[in-house]
Scaffold this motif. Structure first.
Motif, PDB file in Angstrom:
ATOM      1  N   THR A  11       0.874  -1.326  -0.185  1.00 22.21           N
ATOM      2  CA  THR A  11       0.004  -0.073  -0.005  1.00 22.21           C
ATOM      3  C   THR A  11       0.858   1.320   0.011  1.00 22.21           C
ATOM      4  O   THR A  11       0.599   2.348  -0.668  1.00 22.21           O
ATOM      5  CB  THR A  11      -0.933  -0.042   1.275  1.00 22.21           C
ATOM      6  N   SER A  12       2.022   1.094   0.768  1.00 20.87           N
ATOM      7  CA  SER A  12       2.587   2.384   0.834  1.00 20.87           C
ATOM      8  C   SER A  12       3.686   2.584  -0.388  1.00 20.87           C
ATOM      9  O   SER A  12       3.571   3.641  -1.041  1.00 20.87           O
ATOM     10  CB  SER A  12       3.972   2.234   1.957  1.00 20.87           C
ATOM     11  N   LEU A  13       3.961   1.699  -1.139  1.00 23.90           N
ATOM     12  CA  LEU A  13       4.662   1.622  -2.519  1.00 23.90           C
ATOM     13  C   LEU A  13       3.670   2.153  -3.429  1.00 23.90           C
ATOM     14  O   LEU A  13       3.885   3.024  -4.337  1.00 23.90           O
ATOM     15  CB  LEU A  13       5.170   0.275  -2.965  1.00 23.90           C
ATOM     16  N   LYS A  14       2.352   1.625  -3.400  1.00 23.42           N
ATOM     17  CA  LYS A  14       1.142   2.227  -4.338  1.00 23.42           C
ATOM     18  C   LYS A  14       0.993   3.802  -3.950  1.00 23.42           C
ATOM     19  O   LYS A  14       0.970   4.381  -5.066  1.00 23.42           O
ATOM     20  CB  LYS A  14      -0.150   1.492  -4.096  1.00 23.42           C
ATOM     21  N   GLU A  15       1.074   4.305  -2.785  1.00 23.84           N
ATOM     22  CA  GLU A  15       0.972   5.608  -2.504  1.00 23.84           C
ATOM     23  C   GLU A  15       2.143   6.383  -3.121  1.00 23.84           C
ATOM     24  O   GLU A  15       1.938   7.612  -3.033  1.00 23.84           O
ATOM     25  CB  GLU A  15       0.605   5.768  -0.989  1.00 23.84           C
ATOM     26  N   MET A  16       3.415   5.897  -3.115  1.00 21.96           N
ATOM     27  CA  MET A  16       4.482   6.643  -3.606  1.00 21.96           C
ATOM     28  C   MET A  16       4.571   6.501  -5.113  1.00 21.96           C
ATOM     29  O   MET A  16       5.580   6.575  -5.614  1.00 21.96           O
ATOM     30  CB  MET A  16       5.790   5.862  -3.059  1.00 21.96           C
ATOM     31  N   ASN A  17       3.407   5.847  -5.723  1.00 21.04           N
ATOM     32  CA  ASN A  17       3.545   5.861  -7.165  1.00 21.04           C
ATOM     33  C   ASN A  17       4.193   4.875  -7.757  1.00 21.04           C
ATOM     34  O   ASN A  17       4.659   4.838  -8.960  1.00 21.04           O
ATOM     35  CB  ASN A  17       3.513   7.190  -7.769  1.00 21.04           C
ATOM     36  N   TYR A  18       4.354   3.894  -7.147  1.00 22.26           N
ATOM     37  CA  TYR A  18       4.909   2.478  -7.868  1.00 22.26           C
ATOM     38  C   TYR A  18       4.004   1.584  -8.057  1.00 22.26           C
ATOM     39  O   TYR A  18       2.946   1.359  -7.559  1.00 22.26           O
ATOM     40  CB  TYR A  18       5.899   1.677  -6.850  1.00 22.26           C
ATOM     41  N   ASP A  19       3.976   0.918  -9.108  1.00 22.00           N
ATOM     42  CA  ASP A  19       3.384  -0.044  -9.849  1.00 22.00           C
ATOM     43  C   ASP A  19       3.467  -1.433  -9.067  1.00 22.00           C
ATOM     44  O   ASP A  19       4.493  -1.927  -9.347  1.00 22.00           O
ATOM     45  CB  ASP A  19       3.327  -0.313 -11.453  1.00 22.00           C
ATOM     46  N   VAL A  20       2.462  -1.658  -8.248  1.00 25.78           N
ATOM     47  CA  VAL A  20       2.775  -3.016  -7.474  1.00 25.78           C
ATOM     48  C   VAL A  20       1.733  -4.197  -7.900  1.00 25.78           C
ATOM     49  O   VAL A  20       1.706  -5.184  -7.408  1.00 25.78           O
ATOM     50  CB  VAL A  20       2.260  -2.622  -6.132  1.00 25.78           C
ATOM     51  N   SER A  21       1.160  -4.022  -9.175  1.00 32.49           N
ATOM     52  CA  SER A  21       0.136  -4.925  -9.627  1.00 32.49           C
ATOM     53  C   SER A  21       0.739  -6.341  -9.858  1.00 32.49           C
ATOM     54  O   SER A  21       0.162  -7.422  -9.887  1.00 32.49           O
ATOM     55  CB  SER A  21      -0.323  -4.376 -11.005  1.00 32.49           C
ATOM     56  N   ASP A  22       2.239  -6.585 -10.477  1.00 35.74           N
ATOM     57  CA  ASP A  22       2.777  -7.658 -10.689  1.00 35.74           C
ATOM     58  C   ASP A  22       4.049  -8.057  -9.464  1.00 35.74           C
ATOM     59  O   ASP A  22       4.528  -9.061  -9.781  1.00 35.74           O
ATOM     60  CB  ASP A  22       3.449  -7.563 -12.139  1.00 35.74           C
ATOM     61  N   VAL A  23       3.744  -7.355  -8.420  1.00 35.55           N
ATOM     62  CA  VAL A  23       5.017  -7.624  -7.312  1.00 35.55           C
ATOM     63  C   VAL A  23       4.412  -8.885  -6.593  1.00 35.55           C
ATOM     64  O   VAL A  23       3.280  -9.336  -6.244  1.00 35.55           O
ATOM     65  CB  VAL A  23       4.810  -6.514  -6.207  1.00 35.55           C
ATOM     66  N   THR A  24       5.346  -9.681  -6.377  1.00 30.45           N
ATOM     67  CA  THR A  24       5.130 -10.880  -5.575  1.00 30.45           C
ATOM     68  C   THR A  24       6.229 -10.921  -4.384  1.00 30.45           C
ATOM     69  O   THR A  24       7.161  -9.956  -4.293  1.00 30.45           O
ATOM     70  CB  THR A  24       5.531 -12.350  -6.326  1.00 30.45           C
ATOM     71  N   GLY A  25       6.353 -12.013  -3.530  1.00 32.71           N
ATOM     72  CA  GLY A  25       7.019 -12.125  -2.554  1.00 32.71           C
ATOM     73  C   GLY A  25       8.771 -12.034  -3.157  1.00 32.71           C
ATOM     74  O   GLY A  25       9.541 -11.646  -2.324  1.00 32.71           O
ATOM     75  N   ASP A  26       8.857 -12.510  -4.272  1.00 41.61           N
ATOM     76  CA  ASP A  26      10.019 -12.600  -4.851  1.00 41.61           C
ATOM     77  C   ASP A  26      10.747 -11.505  -5.618  1.00 41.61           C
ATOM     78  O   ASP A  26      11.698 -11.390  -6.092  1.00 41.61           O
ATOM     79  CB  ASP A  26      10.305 -13.836  -5.776  1.00 41.61           C
ATOM     80  N   THR A  27       9.928 -10.534  -5.617  1.00 41.48           N
ATOM     81  CA  THR A  27      10.060  -9.289  -6.173  1.00 41.48           C
ATOM     82  C   THR A  27      11.428  -8.465  -5.582  1.00 41.48           C
ATOM     83  O   THR A  27      10.982  -8.155  -4.533  1.00 41.48           O
ATOM     84  CB  THR A  27       8.875  -8.326  -6.755  1.00 41.48           C
ATOM     85  N   ASP A  28      12.279  -8.048  -6.349  1.00 39.31           N
ATOM     86  CA  ASP A  28      13.397  -7.232  -5.472  1.00 39.31           C
ATOM     87  C   ASP A  28      12.815  -5.801  -5.340  1.00 39.31           C
ATOM     88  O   ASP A  28      11.988  -5.405  -6.201  1.00 39.31           O
ATOM     89  CB  ASP A  28      14.528  -7.007  -6.470  1.00 39.31           C
ATOM     90  N   LEU A  29      13.309  -5.030  -4.386  1.00 42.97           N
ATOM     91  CA  LEU A  29      12.874  -3.871  -4.061  1.00 42.97           C
ATOM     92  C   LEU A  29      13.669  -2.985  -4.880  1.00 42.97           C
ATOM     93  O   LEU A  29      13.281  -1.914  -5.285  1.00 42.97           O
ATOM     94  CB  LEU A  29      13.082  -3.424  -2.595  1.00 42.97           C
ATOM     95  N   GLY A  30      14.842  -3.262  -5.230  1.00 40.99           N
ATOM     96  CA  GLY A  30      15.825  -2.524  -5.939  1.00 40.99           C
ATOM     97  C   GLY A  30      15.632  -2.746  -7.490  1.00 40.99           C
ATOM     98  O   GLY A  30      14.715  -2.919  -7.996  1.00 40.99           O
ATOM     99  N   SER A  31      16.852  -2.361  -8.157  1.00 42.40           N
ATOM    100  CA  SER A  31      16.841  -2.093  -9.691  1.00 42.40           C
ATOM    101  C   SER A  31      16.652  -3.398 -10.620  1.00 42.40           C
ATOM    102  O   SER A  31      15.987  -3.456 -11.446  1.00 42.40           O
ATOM    103  CB  SER A  31      18.461  -1.712 -10.251  1.00 42.40           C
ATOM    104  N   ALA A  32      16.608  -4.916  -9.756  1.00 40.82           N
ATOM    105  CA  ALA A  32      16.185  -5.783 -10.382  1.00 40.82           C
ATOM    106  C   ALA A  32      14.709  -5.935 -10.528  1.00 40.82           C
ATOM    107  O   ALA A  32      14.142  -6.979 -10.787  1.00 40.82           O
ATOM    108  CB  ALA A  32      16.964  -6.894  -9.851  1.00 40.82           C
TER     109      ALA A  32
END
Length: 89
Positions: A11-32
């Protein structure tokens, strides 16, 4: 608490305007993965500190950016447990 933290982070990332629609537990927070910039990592850390009490230092930011969502969630759980006088699980 695991799911509560994960949902808060998403929710915080979405409010920071990041697309989290495809985010899973294995998604890196950084450049990858989400490609959070250092300022965004710091902002996320502050939000987590305010909500859950887990403390992060400026030096933690680089390490946090290398984590996946699941790893970050586990890190928060561990820090909250230490604050509560328990041990990380």
């Amino acid at each position: 608490m695991d799911e509560e933290i994960r949902q808060f982070v998403l929710t915080s990332l979405k409010e920071m305007n990041y697309d989290v629609s495809d985010v899973t537990g294995d998604t890196d927070l950084g450049s990858a993965g989400l490609d959070l910039e250092s300022l965004a990592v710091a902002e996320l850390a502050v939000l987590v500190e305010d909500r859950f009490g887990a403390k992060f230092t400026d030096e933690d930011a680089e390490h946090l950016a290398l984590m996946t969502l699941d790893e970050f969630t586990a890190e928060v759980i561990g820090r909250v447990a230490v604050l509560a006088g328990g041990s990380p699980e």
